[in-house]
Design a protein around this motif. Structure first.
Motif, short mmCIF file in Angstrom:
data_model
loop_
_atom_site.label_atom_id
_atom_site.label_comp_id
_atom_site.label_asym_id
_atom_site.label_seq_id
_atom_site.Cartn_x
_atom_site.Cartn_y
_atom_site.Cartn_z
N LEU A 31 5.62 -5.25 -16.80
CA LEU A 31 6.13 -5.19 -18.17
C LEU A 31 6.45 -6.58 -18.71
O LEU A 31 6.13 -6.90 -19.86
CB LEU A 31 7.38 -4.31 -18.23
CG LEU A 31 8.04 -4.15 -19.59
CD1 LEU A 31 7.08 -3.50 -20.58
CD2 LEU A 31 9.31 -3.33 -19.46
N VAL A 32 7.05 -7.43 -17.89
CA VAL A 32 7.36 -8.79 -18.32
C VAL A 32 6.08 -9.56 -18.63
O VAL A 32 6.02 -10.29 -19.63
CB VAL A 32 8.19 -9.52 -17.23
CG1 VAL A 32 8.26 -11.00 -17.50
CG2 VAL A 32 9.59 -8.93 -17.16
N GLU A 33 5.04 -9.37 -17.84
CA GLU A 33 3.76 -10.04 -18.12
C GLU A 33 3.16 -9.56 -19.43
O GLU A 33 2.64 -10.35 -20.22
CB GLU A 33 2.79 -9.80 -16.96
CG GLU A 33 3.15 -10.57 -15.70
CD GLU A 33 2.18 -10.28 -14.55
OE1 GLU A 33 1.03 -9.89 -14.82
OE2 GLU A 33 2.60 -10.46 -13.40
N GLN A 34 3.24 -8.25 -19.68
CA GLN A 34 2.71 -7.70 -20.94
C GLN A 34 3.49 -8.23 -22.13
O GLN A 34 2.90 -8.61 -23.16
CB GLN A 34 2.76 -6.18 -20.92
CG GLN A 34 1.79 -5.53 -19.98
CD GLN A 34 1.97 -4.01 -19.94
OE1 GLN A 34 2.69 -3.43 -20.75
NE2 GLN A 34 1.33 -3.37 -18.98
N LEU A 35 4.81 -8.26 -22.01
CA LEU A 35 5.62 -8.76 -23.11
C LEU A 35 5.38 -10.25 -23.35
O LEU A 35 5.33 -10.70 -24.49
CB LEU A 35 7.11 -8.51 -22.82
CG LEU A 35 7.55 -7.05 -22.87
CD1 LEU A 35 8.99 -6.92 -22.39
CD2 LEU A 35 7.39 -6.48 -24.25
N ASN A 36 5.20 -11.01 -22.29
CA ASN A 36 4.92 -12.43 -22.43
C ASN A 36 3.58 -12.65 -23.15
O ASN A 36 3.48 -13.51 -24.03
CB ASN A 36 4.90 -13.10 -21.06
CG ASN A 36 4.76 -14.59 -21.15
OD1 ASN A 36 5.31 -15.21 -22.05
ND2 ASN A 36 4.03 -15.17 -20.21
#
Length: 82
Positions: A31-36
């Protein structure tokens, strides 16, 4: 025999929550990678929009709008529905 069985149950009871936490961490990392990626994309879009706005402001400031716009008199230029 009971000690060994209790030891196995203790190990199983500890490993299940640890596995759950590992799964949650994996999902959070994704999720953090997608948001980034989304924030990076939006940052580029904002920069492009800012450039376009700057160009528009320069065009408006450079043009002489007084020639194309007639003065407005509210008393003589009433809308048709009045």
């Amino acid at each position: 025999m009971t000690k060994q069985l209790n030891h196995t149950n203790d190990h199983a009871s500890f490993s299940a929550p640890i596995e759950d936490l590992q799964v949650r961490i994996a999902f959070l990392d994704d999720l953090v990678e997608q948001l980034n990626a989304q924030v990076s994309k939006q940052s580029l879009e904002i920069a492009a929009l800012q450039k376009q706005m700057q160009i528009l402001y320069q065009r408006v400031e450079a043009s002489d709008l007084s020639e194309g716009i007639a003065p407005f008199d509210p008393m003589s230029n009433k809308p048709p529905h009045y």
